[in-house]
Design an enzyme around this catalytic site. Structure first.
Site, PDB file in Angstrom:
ATOM      1  N   CYS A  54       0.826  -1.211   0.000  1.00 29.20           N
ATOM      2  CA  CYS A  54       0.000   0.000   0.000  1.00 29.20           C
ATOM      3  C   CYS A  54       0.860   1.262   0.000  1.00 29.20           C
ATOM      4  CB  CYS A  54      -0.944   0.004   1.193  1.00 29.20           C
ATOM      5  SG  CYS A  54      -0.115  -0.105   2.792  1.00 29.20           S
ATOM      6  N   GLN A 118       6.007  -9.165   3.488  1.00 25.91           N
ATOM      7  CA  GLN A 118       5.667  -8.757   2.127  1.00 25.91           C
ATOM      8  C   GLN A 118       6.852  -8.956   1.184  1.00 25.91           C
ATOM      9  OE1 GLN A 118       4.516  -4.781   3.236  1.00 25.91           O
ATOM     10  NE2 GLN A 118       2.335  -5.277   3.326  1.00 25.91           N
ATOM     11  N   ILE A 191      -3.351  -6.862   7.574  1.00 19.00           N
ATOM     12  CA  ILE A 191      -3.649  -5.559   8.185  1.00 19.00           C
ATOM     13  C   ILE A 191      -4.994  -5.577   8.894  1.00 19.00           C
ATOM     14  CG2 ILE A 191      -4.180  -3.141   7.677  1.00 19.00           C
ATOM     15  CD1 ILE A 191      -1.990  -3.161   5.603  1.00 19.00           C
TER      16      ILE A 191
END
Length: 419
Positions: A54, A118, A191
């Site tokens: 993001c 990630q 998240i």
């Protein structure tokens, strides 16, 4: 032309959200892009990894340095984004940047741990696509080790304000007491799970989760003992919630202005907080036009997060020291790797000389020459051939022959005479 480690990308410091969401790359598209870059730039790029979160989208390559600007144009073309928003680093600077990213130094939340998982996912996707080679594999193994050392030996990750806790602070701007609220979470990723963990500590009236994939939202519902909403009922039930937190990987809006209009039509107006943590955004920006709705995006978290940064800023120089040292270590490894081919050529050349002279010696022995004479002659010929190149080089470089000769003598002084 030699190859270098290169980073091409944009993040929350170089590009606003509206630009970043155009460069957001779904996991199922990353493999296609990696295959494309290896095909299109076959003689330029030998290894590639793409990281898309993001807050950033970055392309890591082992490539020819002279073609990096061409790669910037190609990569920015994915989202039809002006290249002015992109940065690029090469060699030492690229390695240092990757190490900083793995430690969370370049994140909105300084020191946040999610970036590490990630990055590991990105490496896995590159491996599946066949674009992960020796150099990038080693680089990311180094980066994971650096991250562990920084997180273990500094206070970078202690007392940090997370995205989930920052979201709670945003809710407090409208609902200071955080009590008797109905909260809806949309999504089922890491998240959202972290946000649920933070929110359930407070006395909310009701917490509910929904997701396009029912099984994933059901798993979260069972794990945290919270409510479960079928995704198809989202629009119909929107009015029931005081707080909505959304973070999905959808390429299209989950909540549109028309959904809000229909949800509130003919009903009592009440305040609602919506927090959109997704990139691309899940909630249509037009929703903020409704007077009773306060809409926050991922970028709105930065002001809240900065409040907790001062206490950890003192530890950043220590983290950078670790990164500097590990960058030097990796560059040394690369140089040693680059010299392997030259070493192999030197060994092969020496073996060729030895094999040739051994062949001559065998013929002499078969012809009946005394072994002592044959062995002494073979030794002299091998010595002469080994030293012919270095001696000729010294004689042909008189301006530097003292340094060269000193270097050659140093090399031969390391040779063992004991077998």
């Amino acid at each position: 032309m030699s190859s270098v480690i290169s980073v091409i990308g944009l993040n929350h410091t170089s590009a606003p959200l509206m630009i970043r969401e155009r460069m957001s790359i779904p996991n199922d598209t990353i493999g296609i892009l990696l295959s494309s870059i290896l095909s299109k730039f076959r003689d330029i790029v030998s290894e590639a990894v793409i990281l898309s979160t993001c807050n950033r989208t970055e392309l890591y390559c082992y490539c020819k340095k002279e073609y990096i600007q061409e790669l910037v144009l190609w990569f920015s073309g994915y989202g039809k984004v002006d290249p002015v928003y992109f940065y690029n680093y090469v060699s030492d600077a690229a390695v240092k940047h990757i190490f900083s990213v793995s430690c969370g130094l370049n994140s909105i939340v300084i020191g946040e741990p999610q970036i590490l998982s990630q990055m590991k996912k990105s490496v896995s996707l590159a491996n599946e696509a066949g674009s992960l080679g020796t150099y990038l594999y080693k680089l990311f193994q180094f980066s994971f080790s650096v991250s562990k050392e920084v997180r273990t030996h500094t206070d970078l990750c202690k007392n940090h304000i997370s995205i989930s806790s920052a979201s709670i602070d945003l809710v407090k701007t409208v609902f200071p007491e955080l009590e008797n609220l109905n909260v809806l979470f949309i999504g089922a990723g890491e998240i959202i799970e972290l946000c649920i963990k933070s929110f359930i500590k407070y006395k909310y009236n009701n917490i509910v989760v929904t997701n396009r994939t029912f099984d994933r939202s059901e798993n979260l519902s069972k794990k945290f003992s919270i409510g479960l909403l079928p995704f198809k009922s989202l629009s119909d039930r929107l009015y029931d919630f005081d707080v909505v937190v959304s973070c999905t990987s959808s390429e299209n809006s989950i909540i549109n202005s028309s959904d809000v209009t229909n949800a509130f039509n003919g009903k009592k107006i009440k305040p609602v907080v919506m927090i959109d943590l997704a990139v691309p955004r899940d909630i249509d920006t037009g929703v903020s036009d409704f007077e009773n709705i306060t809409l926050y995006s991922i970028d709105d978290l930065q002001n809240v997060i900065q409040k907790g940064f001062a206490s950890r800023s003192a530890t950043i120089p220590y983290a950078n020291e670790i990164i500097e040292k590990k960058t030097d270590d990796f560059i040394k490894w690369m140089k040693s790797r680059d010299s392997i081919q030259s070493v192999l050529e030197l060994i092969n050349r020496a073996n060729d000389i030895s094999s040739h002279e051994v062949g001559i010696a065998k013929k002499a022995l078969k012809a009946g020459e005394p072994p002592e004479i044959v062995l002494e002659r073979m030794a002299r010929r091998i010595t002469k051939k080994f030293l012919h190149g270095p001696i000729s080089f010294v004689n042909n470089n008189v301006d530097y022959n003292k340094d060269i000769l000193s270097c050659i003598l140093d090399i031969f002084s390391r040779c063992s005479t004991n077998g």
